[in-house]
Design an enzyme around this catalytic site. Sequence first.
Site: not given
Length: 150
Positions: A141, A42, A81
Site C-alpha cells: 500500500e 484512514c 482507478h
Amino acid sequence: MRSAQSKRSQSTATGERTLHIGRDRPIRISAGHRLQHHDGKCSRPHGHNYEISVEITGQLTDEGWVVDKGTVTAVVSDWDHRFLLEDGDPLVDAFREAGDGDAVVVLEQPPTAEVMGVVLERKLHDALPETVSAVSVTVAETPALTAGPN
C-alpha cells in the site's frame, strides 16, 4: 549421461513450477478506499498507488507456462482507478446515485491491504486453469506497509 538429462527434462516439464509476476517490477494500480470504522485518518476517502506481486504454482500447460501473464494482469488491473469499499458503506450508494457505480468494488470486509491480497488470490484462483495449485498475492500500500503470505 544422456538418459539422465532426458529424465531430468521430463521431470521439469511435468513437475510443478512457480511463476513470479511483479517480483522485481510490481504490477501497479491506483485505487481509492476508506476504512469506514477506523478511528483515524484512514476513515476518510483516500487513495494509494498499490504495488502488487503474484506467485502462482502449478503444472506447465501445453503452451509451456504455468499461466498466461495477461490473465493475471487483467484480474489485478480490474481494480485500477476504482474505489474499494466494504459492503454496507454508505459511499457505495453515493457512488451509484452519482452515476459512478461501476467505479466501486464492494468487498465483504474492510478494504485493507491484507483483505485485498486475499480477495485477489481468490479471484485469480477462479480465473486460472485447474493446473494451478497455489496462488499468493502481496500488496504494498505504501513503502512502509506491505501485506502478503507468511
